[in-house]
Scaffold this motif. Structure first.
Motif, PDB file in Angstrom:
ATOM      1  N   THR A  19     -12.915  17.598 -23.281  1.00 20.81           N
ATOM      2  CA  THR A  19     -11.573  18.180 -23.318  1.00 20.81           C
ATOM      3  C   THR A  19     -10.620  17.425 -24.223  1.00 20.81           C
ATOM      4  O   THR A  19      -9.491  17.855 -24.417  1.00 20.81           O
ATOM      5  N   ASN A  20     -11.046  16.281 -24.776  1.00 25.56           N
ATOM      6  CA  ASN A  20     -10.191  15.416 -25.589  1.00 25.56           C
ATOM      7  C   ASN A  20      -8.973  14.918 -24.809  1.00 25.56           C
ATOM      8  O   ASN A  20      -7.902  14.727 -25.358  1.00 25.56           O
ATOM      9  N   PHE A  21      -9.121  14.739 -23.509  1.00 25.40           N
ATOM     10  CA  PHE A  21      -8.050  14.193 -22.687  1.00 25.40           C
ATOM     11  C   PHE A  21      -8.357  12.739 -22.377  1.00 25.40           C
ATOM     12  O   PHE A  21      -9.490  12.393 -22.027  1.00 25.40           O
ATOM     13  N   ILE A  22      -7.366  11.897 -22.513  1.00 30.74           N
ATOM     14  CA  ILE A  22      -7.468  10.530 -22.016  1.00 30.74           C
ATOM     15  C   ILE A  22      -6.678  10.510 -20.728  1.00 30.74           C
ATOM     16  O   ILE A  22      -5.503  10.863 -20.691  1.00 30.74           O
ATOM     17  N   GLU A  23      -7.341  10.109 -19.674  1.00 33.26           N
ATOM     18  CA  GLU A  23      -6.676  10.030 -18.383  1.00 33.26           C
ATOM     19  C   GLU A  23      -6.237   8.596 -18.152  1.00 33.26           C
ATOM     20  O   GLU A  23      -7.051   7.678 -18.225  1.00 33.26           O
ATOM     21  N   ILE A  24      -4.969   8.399 -17.932  1.00 30.92           N
ATOM     22  CA  ILE A  24      -4.421   7.078 -17.652  1.00 30.92           C
ATOM     23  C   ILE A  24      -3.999   7.081 -16.194  1.00 30.92           C
ATOM     24  O   ILE A  24      -3.136   7.858 -15.797  1.00 30.92           O
ATOM     25  N   ILE A  25      -4.623   6.229 -15.414  1.00 29.32           N
ATOM     26  CA  ILE A  25      -4.280   6.154 -13.995  1.00 29.32           C
ATOM     27  C   ILE A  25      -3.306   5.006 -13.811  1.00 29.32           C
ATOM     28  O   ILE A  25      -3.588   3.864 -14.168  1.00 29.32           O
ATOM     29  N   ILE A  26      -2.174   5.313 -13.275  1.00 26.77           N
ATOM     30  CA  ILE A  26      -1.117   4.330 -13.089  1.00 26.77           C
ATOM     31  C   ILE A  26      -1.006   4.014 -11.600  1.00 26.77           C
ATOM     32  O   ILE A  26      -0.893   4.913 -10.775  1.00 26.77           O
ATOM     33  N   MET A  27      -1.071   2.751 -11.278  1.00 28.18           N
ATOM     34  CA  MET A  27      -0.949   2.327  -9.893  1.00 28.18           C
ATOM     35  C   MET A  27       0.488   1.869  -9.658  1.00 28.18           C
ATOM     36  O   MET A  27       0.928   0.889 -10.246  1.00 28.18           O
ATOM     37  N   THR A  28       1.195   2.566  -8.826  1.00 27.83           N
ATOM     38  CA  THR A  28       2.564   2.199  -8.516  1.00 27.83           C
ATOM     39  C   THR A  28       2.552   1.092  -7.471  1.00 27.83           C
ATOM     40  O   THR A  28       1.841   1.186  -6.479  1.00 27.83           O
ATOM     41  N   LYS A  29       3.342   0.067  -7.697  1.00 31.67           N
ATOM     42  CA  LYS A  29       3.404  -1.049  -6.757  1.00 31.67           C
ATOM     43  C   LYS A  29       4.269  -0.680  -5.556  1.00 31.67           C
ATOM     44  O   LYS A  29       5.239   0.052  -5.671  1.00 31.67           O
ATOM     45  N   THR A  30       3.902  -1.247  -4.419  1.00 32.33           N
ATOM     46  CA  THR A  30       4.646  -1.029  -3.180  1.00 32.33           C
ATOM     47  C   THR A  30       5.299  -2.332  -2.766  1.00 32.33           C
ATOM     48  O   THR A  30       4.645  -3.375  -2.705  1.00 32.33           O
ATOM     49  N   ILE A  31       6.585  -2.256  -2.474  1.00 35.41           N
ATOM     50  CA  ILE A  31       7.361  -3.416  -2.051  1.00 35.41           C
ATOM     51  C   ILE A  31       7.843  -3.181  -0.620  1.00 35.41           C
ATOM     52  O   ILE A  31       8.385  -2.124  -0.305  1.00 35.41           O
ATOM     53  N   LEU A  32       7.632  -4.175   0.238  1.00 38.12           N
ATOM     54  CA  LEU A  32       8.145  -4.121   1.603  1.00 38.12           C
ATOM     55  C   LEU A  32       9.561  -4.669   1.614  1.00 38.12           C
ATOM     56  O   LEU A  32       9.807  -5.762   1.100  1.00 38.12           O
ATOM     57  N   VAL A  33      10.482  -3.908   2.188  1.00 36.36           N
ATOM     58  CA  VAL A  33      11.859  -4.365   2.380  1.00 36.36           C
ATOM     59  C   VAL A  33      12.111  -4.381   3.882  1.00 36.36           C
ATOM     60  O   VAL A  33      12.153  -3.330   4.525  1.00 36.36           O
ATOM     61  N   THR A  34      12.241  -5.584   4.444  1.00 38.53           N
ATOM     62  CA  THR A  34      12.508  -5.678   5.879  1.00 38.53           C
ATOM     63  C   THR A  34      13.996  -5.445   6.120  1.00 38.53           C
ATOM     64  O   THR A  34      14.820  -5.699   5.247  1.00 38.53           O
ATOM     65  N   GLY A  35      14.323  -4.962   7.305  1.00 37.70           N
ATOM     66  CA  GLY A  35      15.727  -4.686   7.614  1.00 37.70           C
ATOM     67  C   GLY A  35      16.281  -3.589   6.738  1.00 37.70           C
ATOM     68  O   GLY A  35      17.410  -3.671   6.248  1.00 37.70           O
ATOM     69  N   ALA A  36      15.500  -2.539   6.540  1.00 43.35           N
ATOM     70  CA  ALA A  36      15.826  -1.489   5.567  1.00 43.35           C
ATOM     71  C   ALA A  36      17.142  -0.775   5.836  1.00 43.35           C
ATOM     72  O   ALA A  36      17.727  -0.203   4.925  1.00 43.35           O
ATOM     73  N   SER A  37      17.627  -0.803   7.061  1.00 40.71           N
ATOM     74  CA  SER A  37      18.869  -0.089   7.362  1.00 40.71           C
ATOM     75  C   SER A  37      20.120  -0.924   7.112  1.00 40.71           C
ATOM     76  O   SER A  37      21.238  -0.438   7.298  1.00 40.71           O
ATOM     77  N   SER A  38      19.972  -2.158   6.658  1.00 41.56           N
ATOM     78  CA  SER A  38      21.144  -2.996   6.387  1.00 41.56           C
ATOM     79  C   SER A  38      21.793  -2.620   5.053  1.00 41.56           C
ATOM     80  O   SER A  38      21.177  -1.980   4.202  1.00 41.56           O
ATOM     81  N   PHE A  39      23.010  -3.028   4.879  1.00 40.62           N
ATOM     82  CA  PHE A  39      23.777  -2.710   3.670  1.00 40.62           C
ATOM     83  C   PHE A  39      23.084  -3.234   2.413  1.00 40.62           C
ATOM     84  O   PHE A  39      22.887  -2.502   1.443  1.00 40.62           O
ATOM     85  N   ILE A  40      22.720  -4.512   2.433  1.00 39.04           N
ATOM     86  CA  ILE A  40      22.096  -5.111   1.253  1.00 39.04           C
ATOM     87  C   ILE A  40      20.749  -4.461   0.977  1.00 39.04           C
ATOM     88  O   ILE A  40      20.409  -4.155  -0.165  1.00 39.04           O
ATOM     89  N   ALA A  41      19.966  -4.234   2.023  1.00 45.77           N
ATOM     90  CA  ALA A  41      18.658  -3.601   1.840  1.00 45.77           C
ATOM     91  C   ALA A  41      18.800  -2.213   1.223  1.00 45.77           C
ATOM     92  O   ALA A  41      17.966  -1.801   0.414  1.00 45.77           O
ATOM     93  N   GLY A  42      19.849  -1.499   1.585  1.00 51.26           N
ATOM     94  CA  GLY A  42      20.069  -0.172   1.013  1.00 51.26           C
ATOM     95  C   GLY A  42      20.182  -0.217  -0.499  1.00 51.26           C
ATOM     96  O   GLY A  42      19.617   0.627  -1.204  1.00 51.26           O
ATOM     97  N   TRP A  43      20.878  -1.209  -1.017  1.00 46.25           N
ATOM     98  CA  TRP A  43      21.020  -1.349  -2.470  1.00 46.25           C
ATOM     99  C   TRP A  43      19.713  -1.811  -3.110  1.00 46.25           C
ATOM    100  O   TRP A  43      19.358  -1.370  -4.207  1.00 46.25           O
TER     101      TRP A  43
END
Length: 167
Positions: A19-43
């Motif tokens: 098909t002449n397609f180059i497939e590029i698989i991108i792995m998105t990184k996952t970051i843990l944010v503790t206390g997600a409901s706090s003001f600073i965590a929101g930003w």
């Protein structure tokens, strides 16, 4: 002519000569944010989502999860997941740290009805931070994919309360 088919940060590539397609698989990184409901965590969460990261947030309850989601644009909600940690001083972070690339530790018990700063604020914050670090260490000891970075934050409000007791 070669066409690029981008599936999702570049992890691997393959070429299909039919098909002449180059497939590029991108792995998105996952970051843990503790206390997600706090003001600073929101930003922090907003910044990470806008930069293309997946974010796993810890919250105390389903109500706090909804509060966080209400503050996130619809287009980014699919990048967000949650783990409920009702008490950072006693609950496990094992599920929260599983398969994340980094941790931003924002969670800290805080309230204004402090009678003993050490007992009410300092020790719970130390114990919660220790639990997060222990869970990350255990995960890294037993898994090939490692947590590569940990950021520990502190909100300025804690200094206000501690100042009341030291002046």
């Amino acid at each position: 002519m070669v066409f690029y088919l981008i599936k999702t940060n570049v992890h691997s590539t393959s070429f299909d000569s039919n098909t002449n397609f180059i497939e590029i698989i991108i792995m998105t990184k996952t970051i843990l944010v503790t206390g997600a409901s706090s003001f600073i965590a929101g930003w922090i969460i907003r910044y990470l989502l806008e930069k293309g990261y997946n974010v796993r947030g810890t919250v105390r309850s389903a109500a706090k999860e909804k509060q966080v989601l209400d503050g996130i644009a619809e287009e980014y909600r699919k990048q967000m997941s949650f783990v409920h940690v009702a008490d950072i001083t006693s609950d496990s972070f094992d599920e929260a740290v599983r398969d994340v690339d980094g941790i931003i530790h924002v969670a800290s018990p805080f309230h204004y009805k402090v009678t003993d700063p050490e007992k009410d604020l300092l020790l719970p914050a130390i114990n919660g931070t220790t639990r997060v670090l222990q869970a990350a260490h255990e995960f890294n000891q037993n898994n090939e994919n490692k947590i590569k970075r940990i950021v520990i934050t502190c909100e300025i409000d804690c200094f206000y309360v501690l100042q009341r007791f030291t002046v």
